[in-house]
Design a protein around this motif. Structure first.
Motif, mmCIF file in Angstrom:
data_model
loop_
_atom_site.group_PDB
_atom_site.id
_atom_site.type_symbol
_atom_site.label_atom_id
_atom_site.label_comp_id
_atom_site.label_asym_id
_atom_site.label_seq_id
_atom_site.Cartn_x
_atom_site.Cartn_y
_atom_site.Cartn_z
ATOM 1 N N ASN A 1 -3.204 -13.729 5.865
ATOM 2 C CA ASN A 1 -3.139 -14.943 5.305
ATOM 3 C C ASN A 1 -1.909 -14.196 3.856
ATOM 4 O OD1 ASN A 1 -3.094 -15.438 2.158
ATOM 5 N ND2 ASN A 1 -5.122 -16.458 2.316
ATOM 6 N N GLU B 1 -0.040 -15.337 1.327
ATOM 7 C CA GLU B 1 0.013 -14.443 -0.048
ATOM 8 C C GLU B 1 -0.531 -12.810 -0.125
ATOM 9 O OE1 GLU B 1 -0.863 -18.379 -2.810
ATOM 10 O OE2 GLU B 1 -2.665 -17.452 -1.389
ATOM 11 N N PHE B 2 -0.788 -13.232 0.552
ATOM 12 C CA PHE B 2 -2.182 -11.419 0.156
ATOM 13 C C PHE B 2 -0.527 -10.439 1.244
ATOM 14 C CE2 PHE B 2 -5.924 -12.762 -0.728
ATOM 15 C CZ PHE B 2 -6.500 -11.741 -0.877
ATOM 16 N N THR C 1 2.396 -11.464 1.051
ATOM 17 C CA THR C 1 2.966 -11.135 0.504
ATOM 18 C C THR C 1 3.418 -9.716 -0.648
ATOM 19 O OG1 THR C 1 3.779 -13.969 0.338
ATOM 20 C CG2 THR C 1 4.564 -12.826 -1.720
ATOM 21 N N ALA C 2 1.986 -9.355 -0.964
ATOM 22 C CA ALA C 2 2.096 -8.624 -2.239
ATOM 23 C C ALA C 2 1.592 -7.216 -1.614
ATOM 24 C CB ALA C 2 0.290 -9.464 -2.485
ATOM 25 N N LEU C 3 1.070 -8.050 0.048
ATOM 26 C CA LEU C 3 0.908 -6.484 0.412
ATOM 27 C C LEU C 3 2.690 -6.114 1.135
ATOM 28 C CD1 LEU C 3 -1.013 -4.135 1.473
ATOM 29 C CD2 LEU C 3 -0.574 -5.346 3.548
ATOM 30 N N GLU C 4 3.172 -6.696 1.032
ATOM 31 C CA GLU C 4 5.002 -6.088 1.780
ATOM 32 C C GLU C 4 5.743 -6.013 -0.158
ATOM 33 O OE1 GLU C 4 6.794 -9.517 3.759
ATOM 34 O OE2 GLU C 4 5.263 -8.336 5.233
ATOM 35 N N SER C 5 4.798 -6.325 -1.526
ATOM 36 C CA SER C 5 5.962 -5.455 -2.311
ATOM 37 C C SER C 5 5.154 -3.614 -2.706
ATOM 38 C CB SER C 5 4.832 -6.308 -3.542
ATOM 39 O OG SER C 5 4.010 -6.158 -3.870
ATOM 40 N N LEU C 6 4.896 -3.242 -1.687
ATOM 41 C CA LEU C 6 4.523 -2.215 -1.581
ATOM 42 C C LEU C 6 5.089 -1.339 -0.631
ATOM 43 C CD1 LEU C 6 0.653 -1.779 -1.087
ATOM 44 C CD2 LEU C 6 2.233 -0.850 -3.129
ATOM 45 N N SER C 7 6.127 -0.885 -1.296
ATOM 46 C CA SER C 7 7.280 -0.042 -0.646
ATOM 47 C C SER C 7 7.129 0.593 0.498
ATOM 48 C CB SER C 7 8.217 0.731 -1.940
ATOM 49 O OG SER C 7 7.669 2.229 -2.005
ATOM 50 N N ILE D 1 0.143 1.549 -9.634
ATOM 51 C CA ILE D 1 1.162 1.778 -8.898
ATOM 52 C C ILE D 1 2.909 2.181 -9.575
ATOM 53 C CG2 ILE D 1 2.205 1.026 -7.382
ATOM 54 C CD1 ILE D 1 0.097 -1.315 -6.623
ATOM 55 N N LEU E 1 7.398 -0.003 -5.845
ATOM 56 C CA LEU E 1 7.262 -0.786 -5.056
ATOM 57 C C LEU E 1 8.592 -1.487 -5.075
ATOM 58 C CD1 LEU E 1 4.818 -1.655 -8.465
ATOM 59 C CD2 LEU E 1 4.403 -2.597 -5.957
ATOM 60 N N ASP F 1 8.133 -11.458 -7.589
ATOM 61 C CA ASP F 1 7.252 -11.871 -7.636
ATOM 62 C C ASP F 1 7.036 -10.481 -7.756
ATOM 63 O OD1 ASP F 1 5.450 -13.223 -4.592
ATOM 64 O OD2 ASP F 1 6.312 -11.351 -4.598
ATOM 65 N N ALA G 1 2.773 -9.220 -7.436
ATOM 66 C CA ALA G 1 2.374 -8.985 -6.603
ATOM 67 C C ALA G 1 1.681 -7.191 -7.285
ATOM 68 C CB ALA G 1 3.075 -8.234 -5.667
ATOM 69 N N ARG G 2 2.411 -7.187 -7.290
ATOM 70 C CA ARG G 2 1.713 -5.454 -8.747
ATOM 71 C C ARG G 2 0.477 -5.771 -9.491
ATOM 72 N NH1 ARG G 2 3.467 -0.634 -11.940
ATOM 73 N NH2 ARG G 2 4.896 -0.911 -11.274
ATOM 74 N N PHE H 1 -2.156 -7.675 -8.485
ATOM 75 C CA PHE H 1 -3.094 -8.516 -7.667
ATOM 76 C C PHE H 1 -3.254 -6.846 -6.885
ATOM 77 C CE2 PHE H 1 -3.338 -8.824 -3.025
ATOM 78 C CZ PHE H 1 -5.078 -9.428 -3.199
ATOM 79 N N LEU H 2 -1.869 -6.361 -6.391
ATOM 80 C CA LEU H 2 -2.670 -4.570 -6.024
ATOM 81 C C LEU H 2 -3.045 -4.285 -6.477
ATOM 82 C CD1 LEU H 2 0.776 -4.612 -3.634
ATOM 83 C CD2 LEU H 2 -1.538 -5.217 -3.048
ATOM 84 N N VAL I 1 -12.306 -7.399 2.210
ATOM 85 C CA VAL I 1 -11.183 -8.672 1.838
ATOM 86 C C VAL I 1 -9.494 -8.146 3.107
ATOM 87 C CG1 VAL I 1 -9.395 -8.894 0.020
ATOM 88 C CG2 VAL I 1 -11.899 -8.258 -0.464
ATOM 89 N N MET J 1 -13.930 -11.052 -4.422
ATOM 90 C CA MET J 1 -13.121 -12.087 -4.248
ATOM 91 C C MET J 1 -13.010 -12.599 -5.477
ATOM 92 S SD MET J 1 -11.200 -12.799 -1.764
ATOM 93 C CE MET J 1 -10.406 -14.116 -2.153
ATOM 94 N N LEU K 1 -11.519 -10.534 -8.245
ATOM 95 C CA LEU K 1 -9.477 -10.446 -7.666
ATOM 96 C C LEU K 1 -9.098 -11.923 -8.630
ATOM 97 C CD1 LEU K 1 -9.187 -9.389 -4.469
ATOM 98 C CD2 LEU K 1 -8.310 -8.049 -6.236
ATOM 99 N N TYR L 1 -3.907 -15.201 -6.427
ATOM 100 C CA TYR L 1 -4.323 -14.973 -5.528
ATOM 101 C C TYR L 1 -5.444 -15.895 -5.392
ATOM 102 C CZ TYR L 1 -0.322 -12.750 -4.966
ATOM 103 O OH TYR L 1 1.686 -12.455 -4.925
ATOM 104 N N GLU L 2 -5.871 -16.592 -6.012
ATOM 105 C CA GLU L 2 -7.338 -17.233 -5.657
ATOM 106 C C GLU L 2 -7.460 -17.748 -4.388
ATOM 107 O OE1 GLU L 2 -8.354 -19.921 -8.856
ATOM 108 O OE2 GLU L 2 -8.050 -18.713 -9.664
ATOM 109 N N GLN L 3 -8.319 -17.843 -3.337
ATOM 110 C CA GLN L 3 -8.630 -18.415 -1.913
ATOM 111 C C GLN L 3 -9.436 -19.419 -2.230
ATOM 112 O OE1 GLN L 3 -6.517 -17.011 0.407
ATOM 113 N NE2 GLN L 3 -5.947 -15.889 -1.581
#
Lengths: 316, 162
Positions: free
Chosen positions: A2, A4-5, A7-13, B84, B89, B95, B99-100, B102-103, B118, B150, B153, B160-162
């Protein structure tokens, strides 16, 4: 993945040295595999050794009796259940190598022809005590040589009955009606091909007796010298040829040389003078001379004994 | 597949593996350990992979298992970090803030099973049946777990709603 997921994951270095972790992990796995191979290899080699050891152990248990070509076969006994001889291999040095396991035994004559031991030959059977000494012996079926069919193959051996000086352990040969014979002390076998000639001559009042043996058979063709041992002299006519009729005048001749019989009569043979005094039996018309036992020396120095029967007659 | 070929192939998923491991373990060193352990397990068992087409999926699944194993070993350790660290990061991402959030929800509010469901479902597109088989749990449990995850989240109007 996905987006969007992602993108979020790739924000982790990600650390720069993450590849080193991968390499380290792969190296560990590689060493593990190498070690595994070594361990398996070592186990495999060990397994092979174990298998070889087991096979060797089994082989030792079933090790065939190694018999040198110059070995002799001794008949140690007769199996009372089967009637078959129990054969023991004996090295040239006289050491017992072990009992032969055989499927069958074929007796051979001097020409390696199969013969029936029950009808033709006799051999001496030995009973061996626990020290390997001959406890006693007994005449039984046998032959000059024996082919033993063992489960390890066929071999032909000479029976060791020959070439001993012990009378009790010796094959003997008899003369019977001018024919040689293989015999034990009781049984006789006539050899149609053998010939014995006795010569009597009277010279200067002395009778001379010469014995010749003519045979191509072993061991006769190996005889280099005959030595008279014992003669028997009979007066009067025997009831039957080879029989024991008439008055027997018997004496023992131990070795060569002038032999005086116990009754004073003497005979002379070539190389062995013997004289017989006939005056004791004035009624006798004829005298029969019998070589009771004659020794012969073979080319290897061993002595065999020949027993005989009526050989010659002469007028009184 | 020799070492070089394996490393080459593994390099395609190593970053992703690290990030997934980070979601579970929440620190850099443990995530790196997961990457190394995953590389170790994958290379050791490469012969069992029947179809190289599924190498990436297989590696990630192995990575998740490694992460869960390490978590089980550290189950008595108390994690006091609830956000985090900035160092972990990418600052360049436009964004990053979203992202933070969400993560962090993914990392700190979901259970390990919820994270797994997930990640397998929405990051790698596993079917619910495959997830059930992989985690050895009933399909209904997968569904309810995914729904619950979900739902967590979505709260607070997460983007990041699905």
């Amino acid at each position: 993945m996905n987006s969007e997921f992602k993108t979020a994951l790739e924000s982790l270095s990600v650390p720069d040295n993450i590849s080193e972790e991968v390499i380290n992990g792969v190296d560990r796995a590689w060493r593990y595999k190498i070690m595994k191979k070594k361990v398996f290899g070592a186990c495999g080699i060990a397994a092979v050794f174990v298998i070889c050891a087991v096979i060797a152990f089994i082989g030792i248990q079933n090790k065939p009796l190694i018999i040198p070509d110059d070995a002799l076969i001794r008949v140690s006994s007769i199996d009372c259940m089967t009637g078959k001889p129990v054969l023991i291999a004996v090295s040239a040095e006289g050491k017992e190598l072990g009992e032969l396991e055989y499927e069958s035994v074929t007796y051979l004559d001097e020409n390696n022809q199969s013969i029936d031991p029950d009808e033709i030959f006799y051999f001496t059977a030995y009973w061996i005590d626990e020290n390997g000494e001959i406890a006693f012996s007994e005449i039984s079926a046998g032959g000059v040589s024996v082919q033993v069919d063992t489960k390890y193959g066929n071999k032909c051996y000479k029976l060791m009955d020959f070439n001993t000086n012990d009378w009790n352990n010796q094959l003997t040969f008899s003369m019977f009606n001018e024919k040689y014979a293989f015999t034990d002390k009781n049984d006789v076998y006539s050899d149609e091909n053998a010939k014995v000639t006795m010569y009597f001559s009277e010279d200067d009042g002395k009778m001379s007796l010469k014995t010749e043996i003519d045979s191509k058979d072993e061991p006769f063709n190996r005889i280099v010298k005959t030595v008279p041992v014992r003669y028997q002299v009979f007066s009067s006519v025997p009831e039957m040829l080879g029989g024991m009729g008439g008055t027997r005048i018997e004496g023992e001749l131990n070795v060569s040389g002038a032999i005086e019989l116990y009754d004073g009569k003497k005979l002379i043979t070539e190389g062995c003078e013997m004289y017989v005094n006939l005056s004791d039996d004035e009624t006798a018309q004829k005298y029969w001379i019998r070589v009771a036992e004659l020794a012969a020396q073979l080319d290897d120095g061993s002595i065999i004994y020949i027993s005989g029967d009526w050989l010659a007659e002469f007028e009184a | 597949m020799n070492k070089e070929e394996f490393c080459q192939r593994f390099s395609e998923v190593q970053d992703e593996l690290y990030r997934v491991a980070f979601i579970y373990l929440k620190n850099r060193e443990d995530a790196k350990d997961v990457v190394q352990e995953t590389a170790y397990r994958c290379y050791k068992n490469i012969g069992r992979l029947k179809n190289e087409e599924y190498f990436n999926t297989w590696a990630v699944r192995t990575g998740i298992n490694c992460s869960l194993d390490i978590l089980r070993k550290k189950k008595h350790a108390v994690n006091i970090i609830q956000e985090i660290p900035d160092d972990d990061l990418n600052s360049s991402a436009a964004d990053t803030a979203e992202a933070r959030i969400f993560l962090e929800k993914l990392m700190f509010e979901l259970s390990d099973r919820e994270k797994t469901v997930v990640i397998m479902r929405h990051m790698y597109g596993f079917s619910l049946n495959d997830i059930a088989k992989s985690l050895k749990i009933p399909l209904s449990t997968v569904k309810s777990t995914l729904y619950r995850a979900m739902d967590k989240l979505k709260k607070e109007g997460h983007i990041y709603e699905q």
